[in-house]
Motif scaffolding. Sequence first.
Motif, PDB file in Angstrom:
ATOM      1  N   GLN A  90       0.822  -1.212   0.000  1.00 36.49           N
ATOM      2  CA  GLN A  90       0.000   0.000   0.000  1.00 36.49           C
ATOM      3  C   GLN A  90       0.853   1.257   0.000  1.00 36.49           C
ATOM      4  OE1 GLN A  90      -2.711  -0.278   3.294  1.00 36.49           O
ATOM      5  NE2 GLN A  90      -3.809  -2.049   2.440  1.00 36.49           N
ATOM      6  N   TRP A  91       1.913   1.245   0.777  1.00 41.31           N
ATOM      7  CA  TRP A  91       2.819   2.385   0.802  1.00 41.31           C
ATOM      8  C   TRP A  91       3.481   2.588  -0.556  1.00 41.31           C
ATOM      9  CZ3 TRP A  91       4.497   6.309   3.991  1.00 41.31           C
ATOM     10  CH2 TRP A  91       3.902   6.375   5.245  1.00 41.31           C
ATOM     11  N   GLU A  92       3.903   1.498  -1.181  1.00 40.96           N
ATOM     12  CA  GLU A  92       4.530   1.608  -2.489  1.00 40.96           C
ATOM     13  C   GLU A  92       3.544   2.136  -3.528  1.00 40.96           C
ATOM     14  OE1 GLU A  92       6.031  -2.249  -3.257  1.00 40.96           O
ATOM     15  OE2 GLU A  92       7.748  -2.073  -1.877  1.00 40.96           O
ATOM     16  N   THR A  93       2.283   1.703  -3.435  1.00 34.17           N
ATOM     17  CA  THR A  93       1.269   2.207  -4.365  1.00 34.17           C
ATOM     18  C   THR A  93       1.064   3.700  -4.184  1.00 34.17           C
ATOM     19  OG1 THR A  93       0.140   0.067  -4.351  1.00 34.17           O
ATOM     20  CG2 THR A  93      -1.115   1.985  -5.121  1.00 34.17           C
ATOM     21  N   ARG A  94       0.974   4.138  -2.925  1.00 36.21           N
ATOM     22  CA  ARG A  94       0.804   5.570  -2.660  1.00 36.21           C
ATOM     23  C   ARG A  94       2.018   6.375  -3.124  1.00 36.21           C
ATOM     24  NH1 ARG A  94      -1.796   3.647   2.187  1.00 36.21           N
ATOM     25  NH2 ARG A  94       0.183   3.767   3.333  1.00 36.21           N
ATOM     26  N   GLU A  95       3.178   5.807  -2.937  1.00 39.26           N
ATOM     27  CA  GLU A  95       4.382   6.511  -3.385  1.00 39.26           C
ATOM     28  C   GLU A  95       4.421   6.637  -4.902  1.00 39.26           C
ATOM     29  OE1 GLU A  95       7.540   4.286  -1.710  1.00 39.26           O
ATOM     30  OE2 GLU A  95       7.337   5.145   0.308  1.00 39.26           O
ATOM     31  N   ARG A  96       4.043   5.541  -5.609  1.00 38.06           N
ATOM     32  CA  ARG A  96       4.001   5.626  -7.070  1.00 38.06           C
ATOM     33  C   ARG A  96       2.960   6.624  -7.541  1.00 38.06           C
ATOM     34  NH1 ARG A  96       4.837  -0.108  -6.783  1.00 38.06           N
ATOM     35  NH2 ARG A  96       2.583  -0.436  -6.874  1.00 38.06           N
ATOM     36  N   ARG A  97       1.795   6.630  -6.866  1.00 41.53           N
ATOM     37  CA  ARG A  97       0.758   7.590  -7.240  1.00 41.53           C
ATOM     38  C   ARG A  97       1.224   9.029  -6.997  1.00 41.53           C
ATOM     39  NH1 ARG A  97      -2.889   6.136  -3.888  1.00 41.53           N
ATOM     40  NH2 ARG A  97      -3.745   4.473  -5.197  1.00 41.53           N
ATOM     41  N   LYS A  98       1.927   9.214  -5.909  1.00 43.51           N
ATOM     42  CA  LYS A  98       2.437  10.549  -5.603  1.00 43.51           C
ATOM     43  C   LYS A  98       3.447  10.995  -6.650  1.00 43.51           C
ATOM     44  CE  LYS A  98       4.556  13.187  -1.848  1.00 43.51           C
ATOM     45  NZ  LYS A  98       5.114  13.114  -0.469  1.00 43.51           N
ATOM     46  N   ILE A  99       4.300  10.066  -7.066  1.00 39.35           N
ATOM     47  CA  ILE A  99       5.279  10.403  -8.100  1.00 39.35           C
ATOM     48  C   ILE A  99       4.577  10.726  -9.418  1.00 39.35           C
ATOM     49  CG2 ILE A  99       7.166   9.478  -9.501  1.00 39.35           C
ATOM     50  CD1 ILE A  99       8.017   7.850  -7.041  1.00 39.35           C
ATOM     51  N   GLN A 100       3.547   9.914  -9.766  1.00 39.81           N
ATOM     52  CA  GLN A 100       2.809  10.156 -10.999  1.00 39.81           C
ATOM     53  C   GLN A 100       2.080  11.489 -10.958  1.00 39.81           C
ATOM     54  OE1 GLN A 100       3.013   8.224 -13.725  1.00 39.81           O
ATOM     55  NE2 GLN A 100       1.870   9.855 -14.748  1.00 39.81           N
ATOM     56  N   ASP A 101       1.499  11.820  -9.801  1.00 36.20           N
ATOM     57  CA  ASP A 101       0.826  13.111  -9.654  1.00 36.20           C
ATOM     58  C   ASP A 101       1.812  14.255  -9.833  1.00 36.20           C
ATOM     59  OD1 ASP A 101      -1.511  11.764  -9.187  1.00 36.20           O
ATOM     60  OD2 ASP A 101      -1.435  11.957  -6.999  1.00 36.20           O
ATOM     61  N   SER A 102       3.000  14.079  -9.315  1.00 35.17           N
ATOM     62  CA  SER A 102       4.014  15.121  -9.484  1.00 35.17           C
ATOM     63  C   SER A 102       4.387  15.283 -10.951  1.00 35.17           C
ATOM     64  CB  SER A 102       5.255  14.781  -8.653  1.00 35.17           C
ATOM     65  OG  SER A 102       4.944  14.687  -7.277  1.00 35.17           O
ATOM     66  N   ILE A 103       4.517  14.157 -11.649  1.00 36.40           N
ATOM     67  CA  ILE A 103       4.847  14.214 -13.077  1.00 36.40           C
ATOM     68  C   ILE A 103       3.721  14.884 -13.861  1.00 36.40           C
ATOM     69  CG2 ILE A 103       5.269  12.825 -15.134  1.00 36.40           C
ATOM     70  CD1 ILE A 103       6.653  10.770 -13.310  1.00 36.40           C
ATOM     71  N   ASP A 104       2.466  14.520 -13.545  1.00 37.57           N
ATOM     72  CA  ASP A 104       1.323  15.129 -14.237  1.00 37.57           C
ATOM     73  C   ASP A 104       1.251  16.626 -13.967  1.00 37.57           C
ATOM     74  OD1 ASP A 104       0.725  12.608 -15.141  1.00 37.57           O
ATOM     75  OD2 ASP A 104      -0.832  12.229 -13.631  1.00 37.57           O
TER      76      ASP A 104
END
Length: 407
Positions: free
Chosen positions: A240-254
């Motif tokens: 779950q933490w890894e998923t949130r971290e990936r989502r956070k990175i993707q949001d930053s990229i977007d």
Amino acid sequence: MQPQQQSVSKEAVADKGHSLQGSDADSLKETGESQILMEGRVAQVTLEKGFVTIENLEEYTGLKCLWLECNGLQKIENLEAQTEMRCLFMHQNLIQKLENLEPLQKLDSLNLNNNYIKTIENLSCLKDLSTLQLAHNKVQTVQDIEHLKDCPSISVLDLSHNKLDDPDILYVFEAMPNLRVLNLMGNEVIKKISNYRKIYTVRLKNLTYLDDRPVFPKDRACAEAWTLGGWEAEKEERQQWETRERRKIQDSIDALSEIRKKAEEKRRHKEMKEKDEGVFSENGVGNDMDIPGQSLDPVTHKKIQTFVDETMQAHDDFLDEMAGKDEEDLQEISESGKEQLASTDSDCNADKDEEIPSAIPVAEKQTNSMATCGALVTELENSETIETIDLENHEKIYIACIDRKLK
């Protein structure tokens, strides 16, 4: 302070101020000589240089930091005048006991690494003490560190490379409310506690650094999940933490992509606006074409410009057409005037044969004016507007005829 200067025996293993570091000291007897047990042998070790006593600091009442490392000091003493002291560094000496620190009420950091201290004591009087370093000493049991419960201000504690071997020391650390950094590396107790890092992370709620690396929020969450549900719960929490971290990175990229897109669009609009302003300037049209209260886009500007250009072209065509009609009308009027003048001359010549005495004075006073068919024009001096009156007349009237009728 009195420096110690004596020789070193052949059997001693000395390093000029560092010879006692990490050794198993059995007793310290005389001022200039020390008997230590090294690999079953008794060796006499003396230091070539260094201080063995702290003294003559009474005049230095404003000291805030004192460095006394790498000496032969055996006792903490003669610091009564140092009431402003903030940092005291006495690592790599021969100190065996914590004492005589009461005058240092403002002390914040105390470094006693590489000494021979066996018990932590006499520190509760230091209300502002936040950093305590006691690495490479002789601390071993829970009782040796139990005094730390009375030192709530300590937030950084280094007890690495001691002889701690009792798992119950964790209860002492739990009683320290401000403990943030703890180093227990090099102690036997670590080997005796299964899942040592997870247990200490869960039990010490405020800990941010354990041993040689930080305690991240992700580590704490996984450790708590492991406590509640074992390895499966920890694995799920980690995913779950890894998923949130990936989502956070993707949001930053977007977000970065959106910022770039807006910047590019703004640049394009600026270029189009500058281009349109250049077109307006070439056509002689002002730049103040914006509708009040509205911000026109380039498409609207282009439509307005097209409308203005078409209007101006139509106006020019109309003026050209009107100019052509005026020339034709003037030509027709000129030809008509010539015909009327010729007719008038013939009529006047016929009337000359008749004797009209009264007509001669009138003809002398009047100019050879002619009344033409259509408009009667009266010239007014300094008149800007000439009023034209159309009279219906089917006959040609001459000045001589008017004079004759008047008589």
